[in-house]
Design a protein around this motif. Structure first.
Motif, PDB file in Angstrom:
ATOM      1  N   GLU A  23      26.155  39.757  38.426  1.00  0.00           N
ATOM      2  CA  GLU A  23      26.492  39.631  37.014  1.00  0.00           C
ATOM      3  C   GLU A  23      26.445  40.998  36.395  1.00  0.00           C
ATOM      4  OE1 GLU A  23      25.169  36.713  34.184  1.00  0.00           O
ATOM      5  OE2 GLU A  23      23.789  36.115  35.714  1.00  0.00           O
ATOM      6  N   PHE A  24      27.428  41.547  35.874  1.00  0.00           N
ATOM      7  CA  PHE A  24      27.337  42.876  35.280  1.00  0.00           C
ATOM      8  C   PHE A  24      26.459  42.769  34.023  1.00  0.00           C
ATOM      9  CE2 PHE A  24      30.827  42.944  38.034  1.00  0.00           C
ATOM     10  CZ  PHE A  24      31.175  44.247  38.317  1.00  0.00           C
ATOM     11  N   LEU A  30      41.344  34.745  41.531  1.00  0.00           N
ATOM     12  CA  LEU A  30      40.087  34.086  41.858  1.00  0.00           C
ATOM     13  C   LEU A  30      38.896  35.006  41.588  1.00  0.00           C
ATOM     14  CD1 LEU A  30      38.781  31.541  43.046  1.00  0.00           C
ATOM     15  CD2 LEU A  30      39.037  32.553  45.308  1.00  0.00           C
ATOM     16  N   ILE A  31      39.023  36.276  41.959  1.00  0.00           N
ATOM     17  CA  ILE A  31      37.955  37.235  41.690  1.00  0.00           C
ATOM     18  C   ILE A  31      37.736  37.366  40.185  1.00  0.00           C
ATOM     19  CG2 ILE A  31      37.198  39.621  41.933  1.00  0.00           C
ATOM     20  CD1 ILE A  31      37.227  38.025  44.544  1.00  0.00           C
ATOM     21  N   ARG A  62      25.780  32.637  43.933  1.00  0.00           N
ATOM     22  CA  ARG A  62      26.464  31.909  45.003  1.00  0.00           C
ATOM     23  C   ARG A  62      27.941  31.694  44.653  1.00  0.00           C
ATOM     24  NH1 ARG A  62      22.600  26.842  46.348  1.00  0.00           N
ATOM     25  NH2 ARG A  62      23.290  26.343  44.261  1.00  0.00           N
ATOM     26  N   GLU A  63      28.198  31.412  43.381  1.00  0.00           N
ATOM     27  CA  GLU A  63      29.574  31.183  42.946  1.00  0.00           C
ATOM     28  C   GLU A  63      30.437  32.406  43.212  1.00  0.00           C
ATOM     29  OE1 GLU A  63      32.686  29.015  41.034  1.00  0.00           O
ATOM     30  OE2 GLU A  63      30.689  28.372  41.630  1.00  0.00           O
ATOM     31  N   GLN A  64      29.920  33.571  42.790  1.00  0.00           N
ATOM     32  CA  GLN A  64      30.701  34.787  42.947  1.00  0.00           C
ATOM     33  C   GLN A  64      30.832  35.190  44.408  1.00  0.00           C
ATOM     34  OE1 GLN A  64      29.974  38.180  43.663  1.00  0.00           O
ATOM     35  NE2 GLN A  64      31.794  39.115  42.745  1.00  0.00           N
ATOM     36  N   SER A  65      29.754  35.032  45.169  1.00  0.00           N
ATOM     37  CA  SER A  65      29.784  35.378  46.582  1.00  0.00           C
ATOM     38  C   SER A  65      30.794  34.525  47.342  1.00  0.00           C
ATOM     39  CB  SER A  65      28.383  35.213  47.180  1.00  0.00           C
ATOM     40  OG  SER A  65      28.398  35.448  48.561  1.00  0.00           O
TER      41      SER A  65
END
Length: 950
Positions: free
Chosen positions: A842-843, A587-588, A563-566
């Motif tokens: 998450e890579f 930010l990315i 959710r954080e990354q999205s």
């Protein structure tokens, strides 16, 4: 006389004959009735046939005496006892007759004077009334009980009397959902606790422990109905005490385990959940009772279901089904509500495996439970919600198309369930709001209008104005506001709903409901107020560390990270529209989930001069609101929205289809037009991290024809690049670790690399163990693995390289190592650059794990690559490095050579290096010679899988 019969001195047959003659000779009705009662008592000692006769004789006696007779209460009690006790399975008519006798006994005057008889009547009444669901004399029983309480009673009598009344009120609550009866049961069980001491026993169980258990169960019933948190805490405390007072009593242990497992409204803590398992195991050891064992298996099934959803293996669902099916065999003890746990177990397994048989079994069990359980029962609302969710699921996922009958049945059950809960109940609002949120999420994921229609029906059960919705519990209010803002065709009072979300987010910045409010506030402003989108995102970002700390399992942690990354990608879109391109890129970089993969905090930037090794950075981003790109070079940043593209990604690691390649090409064109920089660093978001960017069409070729490419999850992992071969290398070869799947060309690959780099350690065959590899990684300047790679999609931290005898080196292992001495980790293994499906943002791959552990660069593969292709690529890659080329440049050169060179060119090159070292190599070279003009490795599945990180 009767005492003599009891000890075997008198002959019951002779005694019965004597009383029969007396009854026949007696003319006085009362004395005749007394003789008949004594005759019936004698017949009780002569077996079942005579007992049936005794019942009939007792009924004759009762017709001869007046209701106010001094022994009327006792005689009616004896008549009821014969019907309830002296027949193995009394018929409903017999129970009804017994209950009538007990009603008469309650009305008899001696119930006010004979303490022993009065208590016995209450105990028998508490047995019979629930079986007929007839509580018409409950008030009378309560008045008699209240008179008893004013008299001196022993603690054993206190236990019997209180237990009877609590049972009556609890039964009425269960059968009729009569909330005042639940309150009375709680009040009486609590009062009894204050009167009892720990040294008194009743039925083999210390009275104090028995009533602690009883009071706790009742409090939990009230908690599940109303959601009052203090009831839950008190119930758990009482069961803990009861288990201490009666360690060997497995039923108490089972109740304690149930309480520790919590509920949907209050999930258990890790400590309570683990203790529930311990208590269950103790209960299994403590019992030999089939009934208690069945209850423990029932609870164990619920434990396995929760354990799976807390991050356990899929096999836990099978264990849950096994446990609950074993428990259901004892339905005679457990009752019909066990069917709903059976339904839950199959339903949860269906949601994971999508086996149509499981959803059918789930619905069959739920519907049978509804048919058999009381229509007016206190648990009916929960049972109806269980069945409704299953019917709704089958309606939407039916392989033959949407099933309107199932959807209508789900709606009917949903309405009925909510109607049973008090309108002012916090639980009612929470359940409605949670159901609403689930249906909205399904609509977002599936785009299915039927989910939206079902959500609208649930929304009608909740307030429809911002002012009214403010009275709801936090998450409920947020979900209602979200529905009206996002899913109503004509949102009523949009500003009011926005204000509700904003106020709630600002006032609850440290809570999950506050985070949800801010998230929905952000989504509500997309395309309308981009500055508000950024503001809402930063409200959420303040909670990143606290939400990660609260995540109890890998699955929950993954959800937070996803959710954080999205949401960061959406905030980046807002920055792009505001013209703040550098802020969007930053930010990315700071929100990629890999930065939080260990320890909960972002990895600090590692420095290095980007622009000495690369010409531009490319950020491709896809959000639910569309795609966009960001680019940066040494002098400036820019961004562009990419409209009207669809990006279908493969469900399994493989070459994407043509549509996905065209979509990726649109992103590259939007970023660079026809002028792609020669040295390109790509920082993809989410699932784009596993995309083969080398194969993306650009002009008449692909991206690899225009640029050397390296990939990073975040610019913060950049450490710079070293050109040329490292001075030493650790070679790890476990080609035969998996029986029947030997890597036949790994030996030639390893030998050729060692010819190029003479220094380093060789970990081949039996030496390729986890401990030896771990030690080598601490000191080596570079490492090359020629082995199998296994991706664990359910838990990417367990994705691993297969070493000798099946030992493994996992992503989790690498995150705990210090690999800062490594300038290069080359992974000639299948799927070594693939992350798991649980962590799509998450890579979480082996290649990136080396970077997080400190390596400067890593090479991995994006899908299963043939042994031949991997061996050829690796040899060409290291030979190019030996000429002084950079790692990305050498990877590019090897890929183009693998794709473009003809088979005879390849064999000539191989022959120029060394003679074939084994049969596999000789066969390969012979095969290449047989097709001199063919390019056998031109397909992207051979060359595009290799990805350079760092």
């Amino acid at each position: 006389m009767f005492r003599a019969m009891a000890v075997g001195v008198a002959n019951p047959t002779e005694v019965a004959k004597l009383w029969r003659r007396i009854a026949d000779l007696e003319n006085d009705p009362v004395r005749r009735a007394e003789a008949l009662i004594n005759l019936a008592s004698a017949l009780d000692c002569l077996g079942d046939d005579e007992r049936i006769q005794a019942i009939a004789i007792t009924e004759r006696a009762l017709k001869l005496i007046e209701p106010k007779h001094a022994q009327a209460a006792g005689i009616n009690l004896m008549a009821a006892q014969r019907l309830l006790e002296n027949v193995d399975h009394p018929a409903p008519a017999e129970i009804r007759q017994a209950l009538d006798y007990l009603h008469a006994a309650l009305a008899a005057p001696t119930t006010a004077t004979s303490r022993e008889v009065t208590i016995a009547i209450l105990v028998r009444y508490a047995t019979a009334a629930p079986r007929m669901a007839d509580f018409s004399r409950l008030d009378k029983a309560r008045r008699i009980f209240d008179r008893l309480r004013k008299r001196d009673m022993s603690k054993d009598e206190i236990g019997q009397a209180f237990n009877a009344m609590v049972s009556l009120y609890e039964a009425r609550w269960k059968v009729e959902a009569h909330r005042p009866s639940l309150g009375q049961a709680i009040s009486l069980s609590g009062a009894c606790l204050t009167l009892l001491g720990p040294d008194q026993c009743y039925g083999g169980v210390p009275l104090l422990a028995a009533f602690q258990q009883r009071h706790g169960v009742l409090l939990m019933d009230r908690y599940e109905h109303t959601g009052v948190r203090s009831d839950f805490d008190m119930a758990v405390g009482l069961l803990r005490e009861a288990s201490k007072n009666s360690h060997s009593h497995a039923t108490i242990l089972n109740s304690l385990a149930n309480f520790l497992l919590g509920s949907d409204a209050r999930p258990p803590t890790d400590l309570d959940f683990n203790e529930a398992r311990r208590v269950l195991d103790e209960g299994f050891v403590a019992t030999v009772s089939p009934k208690t064992h069945a209850y423990l298996r029932w609870t164990e099934a619920n434990w396995f279901l929760q354990a799976y959803w807390r991050g356990g293996p899929v096999g836990y669902l099978d264990r849950a089904v096994e446990a609950v099916e074993a428990a259901a065999v004892q339905r005679i003890y457990l009752g019909d509500t066990i069917l709903f746990t059976v339904a839950h177990a199959y339903y949860d397994r269906y949601r994971v495996g999508r086996d149509a048989d499981d959803i059918e079994r789930a619905i069959d069990a739920a519907q049978l439970g509804l048919d058999l359980c009381s229509v007016t029962g206190a648990d009916r609302w929960r049972q109806e919600l269980t069945a409704a969710s299953m019917y709704q699921e089958r309606a939407i996922t039916n392989r033959f198309g949407f099933d309107t009958d199932d959807a209508d049945r789900a709606s009917e059950l949903l309405r009925s369930a909510f109607a049973r809960l008090p309108r002012d109940s916090e639980m009612r609002a929470q359940i409605a709001a949670n159901t609403l949120a689930s249906l909205m999420e399904r609509y977002i994921e599936k785009g299915d209008d039927r989910s939206l229609k079902a959500a609208a029906e649930v929304a009608r059960m909740l307030p429809d104005t911002p002012q009214a919705a403010r009275s709801l519990p936090g998450i409920a209010a947020v979900n209602v506001a979200t529905f009206h803002l996002h899913f109503m065709k004509s949102a009523t009072d949009r500003n009011g709903w926005i204000g509700l979300l904003r106020d709630f987010a600002m006032k609850n910045t440290a809570t999950e409901p506050g985070w949800l409010a801010a998230a929905n506030l952000m989504h509500s402003n997309v395309g309308k107020d981009w500055a508000a989108v950024v503001e809402a995102f930063h409200l959420m970002a303040k909670q990143r560390s606290s939400r990660l700390a609260a995540a109890r399992t890998p699955r929950e942690r993954a959800m937070v990270l996803r959710r954080e990354q999205s949401n960061a990608c959406i905030a980046g879109l807002a920055y792009l529209h505001l013209g703040a391109f550098s802020e969007a890129a930053q930010l990315i970089d700071e929100s990629q989930a890999v930065l939080l993969a260990s320890g909960g905090g972002a990895i600090s930037p590692r420095g290095g001069d980007h622009w000495s090794s690369i010409d531009a950075i490319f950020y491709p981003v896809i959000t639910r609101y569309g795609a966009y790109v960001l680019t940066a070079n040494e002098s400036h940043s820019r961004g562009a929205v990419v409209r009207d593209i669809e990006f279908p990604l493969p469900t399994e690691p493989a070459v994407p289809d043509h549509a996905a390649m065209v979509a990726a090409s649109s992103l590259v064109e939007a970023a660079f037009g026809n002028s792609v920089p020669g040295r390109l660093l790509i920082i993809p978001c989410g699932a784009l991290g596993s995309f083969p960017w080398a194969a993306v069409p650009v002009g008449t070729g692909t991206l690899i024809d225009h640029a050397q490419i390296s990939v990073l999850p975040s610019r913060n992992l950049w450490q710079g690049q070293e050109a040329g071969l490292p001075p030493d290398i650790a070679l790890v070869e476990a080609a035969h670790a998996i029986q029947g799947a030997s890597l036949r060309h790994a030996e030639a690959e390893i030998r050729e690399i060692r010819n190029l780099v003479s220094f380093g350690v060789d970990l081949w065959g039996t030496n390729a163990t986890r401990s030896h590899v771990g030690e080598a990684l601490k000191a080596a300047r570079s490492v090359h693995f020629a082995c199998h790679g296994i991706t664990e999609f359910g838990d990417p931290t367990q994705t691993h390289l297969v070493l000798h005898k099946g030992e493994s080196l996992t992503v989790g292992d690498l995150l705990d190592l210090d690999c800062s001495s490594l300038s290069l980790a080359c992974l000639s293994a299948c799927r070594s650059a693939v992350h798991g499906s649980v962590f799509p943002d998450e890579f979480a791959s082996l290649a990136v794990a080396f970077l997080v552990a400190g390596a400067r660069a890593a090479l991995g593969t994006l899908w299963n690559v043939s042994d031949v292709a991997a061996s050829l690529f690796s040899r060409r890659f290291f030979h190019t490095l030996a000429k002084g080329e950079s790692i990305p440049g050498a990877a590019r050169s090897a890929q183009i050579w693998l794709r473009e060179s003809s088979d005879d060119d390849k064999v000539r090159w191989l022959d120029s290096l060394n003679p074939a070292c084994n049969d596999a190599e000789r066969q390969l070279r012979a095969q290449l010679r047989s097709h001199p003009g063919r390019t056998s490795f031109k397909d992207p599945k051979y060359w595009a899988a290799f990805a350079c990180y760092g």
